[in-house]
Design a protein around this motif. Structure first.
Motif, mmCIF file in Angstrom:
data_model
loop_
_atom_site.group_PDB
_atom_site.id
_atom_site.type_symbol
_atom_site.label_atom_id
_atom_site.label_comp_id
_atom_site.label_asym_id
_atom_site.label_seq_id
_atom_site.Cartn_x
_atom_site.Cartn_y
_atom_site.Cartn_z
ATOM 1 N N HIS A 120 0.823 -1.206 0.000
ATOM 2 C CA HIS A 120 0.000 0.000 0.000
ATOM 3 C C HIS A 120 0.862 1.262 0.000
ATOM 4 C CE1 HIS A 120 -3.636 -2.311 0.636
ATOM 5 N NE2 HIS A 120 -3.024 -2.956 1.600
ATOM 6 N N GLY A 121 2.191 1.066 0.007
ATOM 7 C CA GLY A 121 3.102 2.203 0.005
ATOM 8 C C GLY A 121 3.065 2.987 1.297
ATOM 9 N N ILE A 122 2.853 2.291 2.407
ATOM 10 C CA ILE A 122 2.695 2.954 3.702
ATOM 11 C C ILE A 122 3.457 2.175 4.775
ATOM 12 C CG2 ILE A 122 0.544 1.743 4.256
ATOM 13 C CD1 ILE A 122 -0.460 4.460 5.353
ATOM 14 N N THR A 123 3.916 2.882 5.798
ATOM 15 C CA THR A 123 4.647 2.232 6.892
ATOM 16 C C THR A 123 3.743 2.065 8.110
ATOM 17 O OG1 THR A 123 5.398 4.316 7.857
ATOM 18 C CG2 THR A 123 6.815 3.325 6.147
ATOM 19 N N PHE A 124 4.199 1.243 9.038
ATOM 20 C CA PHE A 124 3.460 1.008 10.274
ATOM 21 C C PHE A 124 3.276 2.316 11.038
ATOM 22 C CE2 PHE A 124 3.349 -1.000 14.677
ATOM 23 C CZ PHE A 124 2.037 -1.396 14.569
ATOM 24 N N GLU A 125 4.318 3.158 11.068
ATOM 25 C CA GLU A 125 4.217 4.437 11.769
ATOM 26 C C GLU A 125 3.128 5.302 11.148
ATOM 27 O OE1 GLU A 125 7.197 3.196 10.780
ATOM 28 O OE2 GLU A 125 8.120 2.770 12.706
ATOM 29 N N GLN A 126 3.041 5.298 9.825
ATOM 30 C CA GLN A 126 2.029 6.095 9.150
ATOM 31 C C GLN A 126 0.624 5.582 9.459
ATOM 32 O OE1 GLN A 126 3.606 5.731 5.168
ATOM 33 N NE2 GLN A 126 4.563 7.740 5.268
ATOM 34 N N VAL A 127 0.468 4.258 9.550
ATOM 35 C CA VAL A 127 -0.842 3.696 9.892
ATOM 36 C C VAL A 127 -1.218 4.077 11.320
ATOM 37 C CG1 VAL A 127 -2.183 1.576 10.201
ATOM 38 C CG2 VAL A 127 -0.661 1.800 8.255
ATOM 39 N N ARG A 128 -0.244 4.079 12.212
ATOM 40 C CA ARG A 128 -0.523 4.491 13.589
ATOM 41 C C ARG A 128 -0.989 5.950 13.623
ATOM 42 N NH1 ARG A 128 4.452 3.982 16.683
ATOM 43 N NH2 ARG A 128 3.177 4.438 18.492
ATOM 44 N N VAL A 129 -0.362 6.794 12.815
ATOM 45 C CA VAL A 129 -0.781 8.197 12.731
ATOM 46 C C VAL A 129 -2.188 8.279 12.143
ATOM 47 C CG1 VAL A 129 -0.311 10.429 11.628
ATOM 48 C CG2 VAL A 129 1.559 9.130 12.667
ATOM 49 N N MET A 130 -2.469 7.459 11.130
ATOM 50 C CA MET A 130 -3.807 7.447 10.536
ATOM 51 C C MET A 130 -4.850 7.059 11.577
ATOM 52 S SD MET A 130 -2.944 5.681 6.886
ATOM 53 C CE MET A 130 -4.498 5.962 6.047
ATOM 54 N N ARG A 131 -4.519 6.072 12.394
ATOM 55 C CA ARG A 131 -5.449 5.647 13.457
ATOM 56 C C ARG A 131 -5.727 6.817 14.391
ATOM 57 N NH1 ARG A 131 -3.803 0.852 17.431
ATOM 58 N NH2 ARG A 131 -4.652 -0.493 15.838
ATOM 59 N N PHE A 132 -4.687 7.552 14.753
ATOM 60 C CA PHE A 132 -4.843 8.703 15.635
ATOM 61 C C PHE A 132 -5.699 9.793 14.984
ATOM 62 C CE2 PHE A 132 -3.300 12.921 16.968
ATOM 63 C CZ PHE A 132 -3.660 12.883 18.304
ATOM 64 N N LEU A 133 -5.459 10.046 13.702
ATOM 65 C CA LEU A 133 -6.156 11.132 13.005
ATOM 66 C C LEU A 133 -7.568 10.757 12.582
ATOM 67 C CD1 LEU A 133 -3.296 12.487 10.708
ATOM 68 C CD2 LEU A 133 -4.174 13.495 12.832
ATOM 69 N N ASP A 134 -7.929 9.499 12.704
ATOM 70 C CA ASP A 134 -9.228 9.029 12.233
ATOM 71 C C ASP A 134 -10.399 9.821 12.832
ATOM 72 O OD1 ASP A 134 -10.937 7.291 10.744
ATOM 73 O OD2 ASP A 134 -11.324 6.172 12.591
ATOM 74 N N GLY A 135 -10.273 10.297 14.037
ATOM 75 C CA GLY A 135 -11.363 11.032 14.675
ATOM 76 C C GLY A 135 -11.389 12.519 14.352
ATOM 77 N N TYR A 136 -10.446 12.987 13.544
ATOM 78 C CA TYR A 136 -10.350 14.411 13.213
ATOM 79 C C TYR A 136 -10.815 14.661 11.784
ATOM 80 C CZ TYR A 136 -7.582 14.793 17.476
ATOM 81 O OH TYR A 136 -7.167 14.757 18.777
ATOM 82 N N SER A 137 -11.095 15.931 11.474
ATOM 83 C CA SER A 137 -11.541 16.304 10.129
ATOM 84 C C SER A 137 -11.062 17.721 9.831
ATOM 85 C CB SER A 137 -13.068 16.250 10.056
ATOM 86 O OG SER A 137 -13.618 17.255 10.887
ATOM 87 N N SER A 138 -11.369 18.198 8.620
ATOM 88 C CA SER A 138 -10.977 19.565 8.274
ATOM 89 C C SER A 138 -11.707 20.580 9.154
ATOM 90 C CB SER A 138 -11.252 19.847 6.796
ATOM 91 O OG SER A 138 -12.623 19.643 6.503
ATOM 92 N N ASP A 139 -12.905 20.210 9.626
ATOM 93 C CA ASP A 139 -13.660 21.086 10.537
ATOM 94 C C ASP A 139 -13.139 21.008 11.968
ATOM 95 O OD1 ASP A 139 -15.346 21.876 8.466
ATOM 96 O OD2 ASP A 139 -16.717 20.201 8.824
ATOM 97 N N ASN A 140 -12.523 19.894 12.292
ATOM 98 C CA ASN A 140 -12.003 19.657 13.635
ATOM 99 C C ASN A 140 -10.634 18.977 13.513
ATOM 100 O OD1 ASN A 140 -11.770 19.286 16.416
ATOM 101 N ND2 ASN A 140 -12.812 17.306 16.327
ATOM 102 N N PRO A 141 -9.599 19.716 13.037
ATOM 103 C CA PRO A 141 -8.296 19.105 12.792
ATOM 104 C C PRO A 141 -7.480 18.906 14.063
ATOM 105 C CG PRO A 141 -8.215 21.423 12.250
ATOM 106 C CD PRO A 141 -9.634 21.125 12.659
ATOM 107 N N ALA A 142 -6.533 17.982 13.963
ATOM 108 C CA ALA A 142 -5.550 17.799 15.034
ATOM 109 C C ALA A 142 -4.426 18.801 14.798
ATOM 110 C CB ALA A 142 -4.995 16.382 15.004
ATOM 111 N N ASN A 143 -3.666 19.085 15.829
ATOM 112 C CA ASN A 143 -2.438 19.856 15.684
ATOM 113 C C ASN A 143 -1.299 18.865 15.492
ATOM 114 O OD1 ASN A 143 -3.680 22.326 16.182
ATOM 115 N ND2 ASN A 143 -3.300 22.212 18.374
ATOM 116 N N GLN A 144 -0.299 19.265 14.724
ATOM 117 C CA GLN A 144 0.872 18.407 14.560
ATOM 118 C C GLN A 144 1.481 18.110 15.933
ATOM 119 O OE1 GLN A 144 3.574 19.198 11.334
ATOM 120 N NE2 GLN A 144 5.336 18.561 12.556
ATOM 121 N N LYS A 145 1.418 19.072 16.825
ATOM 122 C CA LYS A 145 1.944 18.898 18.186
ATOM 123 C C LYS A 145 1.248 17.735 18.898
ATOM 124 C CE LYS A 145 4.518 20.536 21.572
ATOM 125 N NZ LYS A 145 5.969 20.355 21.507
#
Length: 149
Positions: free
Chosen positions: A32-57
């Motif tokens: 899929h051209g993705i790493t485990f770390e990236q999937v972990r980040v995707m899992r974290f970001l799953d609850g966020y959206s453009s209306d309610n974004p996460a901070n990189q921090k």
């Protein structure tokens, strides 16, 4: 007495488990051209959206990574169209981040794989053993974090 080349210390086993999990995950995610770390980040970001974004921090804190490491991960994800990052309107130093539709679709597809990977880790354990394993892992993490202070 230790087996030759296979020490019986805790650190060895923890490191081997982590290495094997990462290897297994990366081997299956590479298509899929993705790493485990990236999937972990995707899992974290799953609850966020453009209306309610996460901070990189938030990502830095969640994964206990340096800003440069998180920037690298997110830039790669952004290049592949998985996340959108933008500067905060009031403070450009603050980077907002959320999954794109492509990122959401890929994460949805990969989520079942992550569940399966979690099941592999505790395969053959009773519910009581799983609870104890989780408790002991948390306790070990807490011990090391306390020692680091």
């Amino acid at each position: 007495m230790c087996n030759k080349g296979r020490p019986e210390d805790y650190g060895y086993h923890i490191q081997k488990l982590g290495k094997n999990i990462k290897y297994l995950a990366d081997e299956n995610l590479i298509k899929h051209g993705i790493t485990f770390e990236q999937v972990r980040v995707m899992r974290f970001l799953d609850g966020y959206s453009s209306d309610n974004p996460a901070n990189q921090k938030d990502v830095e804190i969640m994964f206990e990574l340096k800003r440069s490491s998180v920037t690298n991960i997110l830039q790669n994800m952004e290049k592949h169209g998985l996340v959108t990052r933008s500067g905060d309107v009031l403070d450009g130093r603050i980077k907002k981040v959320w999954l794109t539709e492509k990122g959401k679709e890929l994460y949805l597809h990969l989520r079942s794989y992550l569940v399966m990977l979690e099941e592999v880790i505790v395969q053959g354990m009773t519910e009581e053993e799983k609870d104890m394993f989780r408790l002991l892992l948390k306790k070990s993490i807490q011990n090391v974090e306390t020692f680091m202070k």
